[in-house]
Write a protein that holds these residues in place. Structure first.
Motif, mmCIF file in Angstrom:
data_model
loop_
_atom_site.group_PDB
_atom_site.id
_atom_site.type_symbol
_atom_site.label_atom_id
_atom_site.label_comp_id
_atom_site.label_asym_id
_atom_site.label_seq_id
_atom_site.Cartn_x
_atom_site.Cartn_y
_atom_site.Cartn_z
ATOM 1 N N ARG A 169 -16.542 8.261 -48.188
ATOM 2 C CA ARG A 169 -15.104 8.111 -47.904
ATOM 3 C C ARG A 169 -14.724 6.641 -47.766
ATOM 4 O O ARG A 169 -13.730 6.182 -48.329
ATOM 5 N N ASP A 170 -15.536 5.893 -47.018
ATOM 6 C CA ASP A 170 -15.240 4.473 -46.808
ATOM 7 C C ASP A 170 -15.328 3.672 -48.100
ATOM 8 O O ASP A 170 -14.683 2.626 -48.238
ATOM 9 N N ALA A 171 -16.128 4.167 -49.049
ATOM 10 C CA ALA A 171 -16.271 3.476 -50.336
ATOM 11 C C ALA A 171 -15.176 3.889 -51.324
ATOM 12 O O ALA A 171 -15.131 3.381 -52.448
ATOM 13 N N GLY A 172 -14.303 4.830 -50.921
ATOM 14 C CA GLY A 172 -13.178 5.216 -51.766
ATOM 15 C C GLY A 172 -13.421 6.408 -52.665
ATOM 16 O O GLY A 172 -12.609 6.705 -53.549
ATOM 17 N N MET A 173 -14.510 7.145 -52.447
ATOM 18 C CA MET A 173 -14.782 8.333 -53.267
ATOM 19 C C MET A 173 -13.967 9.523 -52.767
ATOM 20 O O MET A 173 -13.553 9.575 -51.607
ATOM 21 N N ALA A 174 -13.772 10.486 -53.646
ATOM 22 C CA ALA A 174 -13.029 11.689 -53.284
ATOM 23 C C ALA A 174 -13.857 12.528 -52.319
ATOM 24 O O ALA A 174 -15.005 12.862 -52.593
#
Length: 402
Positions: A248-253
């Protein structure tokens, strides 16, 4: 030159992925595994056996250190991954290391839930999820403590059985009207309750936790119906939550789990997820077998072979609190199905087979699971069972011979 492949998570899913890669892509990747537990990967299913004194911690290790070395794997265990840098393609760890990757697999599993009730942060409130928890629980049992286990699913039953066998006075409380309601029907759950109670565990159903009371430490649990249970410790084993924060923190769904496609790929290039942290077609699987199936698909995909994961037929085949339990498929029997039953309470055996359209579609077994894998093959294969229907309740050997 081998391509750098990093796996975050040193559990059963990661170990199976390495095993599968060794079969189809040996030497293609330089594999590094980052795991926060300070030990080699182990069989989490057998933690209750360690708690009960039926196995040692070393005996539940999946592979010896030499096995990993022979496959060219660099193990960075006891090292927590803190972030994924998408620009530099690196994993950052708590000890300040940066591990570069070309491809990344997230296999971070799940964490035990703590119920949001007053007193949940008191000293003496624990969870049961990994080998570090076992050390704490063994200490409680050695002191003959009074322990309340919250949760009548697989985790709760395993914790209760292990604690009771190790010497603690255990009461298990469960919100629902039966144990393991996701895997068992009412009759099977009732038999399991009886068998668990024979192991020395007090079981309370329809028991809703209102609060945990005590001043500086746990003194007891109060239920919403007013009952109070004195306790020296409380163990939360009422569910799990996928570990998704890194993704989540890395921007993944991320929904409930890290969203993946049929190749176990996330929406970020060359980053994959599998096991309990992954969500495939809207489903998060909290069982080992789906993780193994996912690992095989991912290994083939990473080897450049065509492979797709279409989901798993849910099946549970375990020894729960010392009792053999199996369930698979539509064990609740959808409308239009017919049911074959054998319920021998005296011998502690329950069998239920569900048939629809001439095929075996579901099964529940308690006490005698010798033919579980055969029933599972029939469910997954979808072939007609007309030729063996008359005797299939009594096992494969008799049914096929007849």
């Amino acid at each position: 030159m081998s391509e750098p492949l990093v796996i975050i998570g040193n559990g059963m899913a990661a170990a199976r992925l390495v095993d599968e890669l060794a079969k189809c892509a040996l030497g293609r990747y330089a594999i590094a595994i980052i795991g926060d537990e300070p030990r080699l990967a182990y069989n989490r299913v057998l933690l209750s056996s360690v708690l009960a004194g039926e196995a040692t911690s070393a005996e539940i290790e999946l592979r010896p250190a030499a096995w990993w070395r022979d496959r060219g794997v660099t193990l960075k265990y006891g090292s927590t991954a803190t972030s994924i840098d998408m620009e530099t393609r690196e994993v950052h760890t708590a000890n300040g290391k940066r591990v570069p990757f070309s491809k990344l697999v997230i296999a971070t599993g799940s964490s035990a839930l703590r119920l949001p009730v007053p007193g949940a942060e008191l000293a003496g409130v624990h969870t049961f999820r990994d080998s570090r928890d076992v050390v704490l629980l063994l200490d409680l049992a050695a002191q003959k403590k009074r322990v309340v286990v919250v949760g009548g699913g697989l985790l709760g039953l395993e914790a209760a059985y292990g604690l009771a066998k190790a010497g603690a006075c255990v009461t298990l409380i469960h919100l629902m009207d039966r144990l393991m309601e996701r895997q068992l029907d009412a009759a099977a759950a009732a038999l399991l309750k009886t068998l668990v109670e024979h192991k020395g565990v007090t079981v309370l159903l329809n028991a809703n936790t209102a609060n945990i009371y005590g001043i500086d430490k746990v003194e007891g649990v109060e239920l919403k119906d007013g009952r109070k249970l004195e306790a020296d410790a409380v163990i939360f084993a009422a569910g799990i939550r996928p570990n998704t924060s890194l993704a989540r923190d890395a921007g993944m769904a991320v929904n409930r789990g890290i969203v993946v496609d049929d190749q176990m790929a996330t929406d970020s290039g060359n980053i994959f997820a599998l096991g309990e942290c992954a969500e495939h077609r809207g489903t998060c699987y909290g069982l080992v077998e789906p993780a193994y199936e996912q690992a095989k698909v991912l290994a083939h995909h990473l080897a450049g072979r065509a492979a797709a994961y279409a989901g798993s037929v849910l099946a549970t085949n375990l020894k729960v609190s010392g009792v053999s339990v199996f369930s698979a498929g539509d064990f609740m029997a959808a409308e239009g199905s017919e049911t074959l039953l054998l319920n021998d309470i005296r011998r502690g055996i329950y069998k239920k087979l569900v048939i629809a359209g001439g095929r075996l579609t579901g099964a529940v077994l308690v006490g005698d699971t010798r033919d579980a894998l055969w029933y599972l093959q029939l469910i997954r294969g979808g072939a007609s069972v007309d030729a063996v229907r008359a005797n299939m309740m009594f096992g494969r050997s008799l049914a096929e011979a007849a």
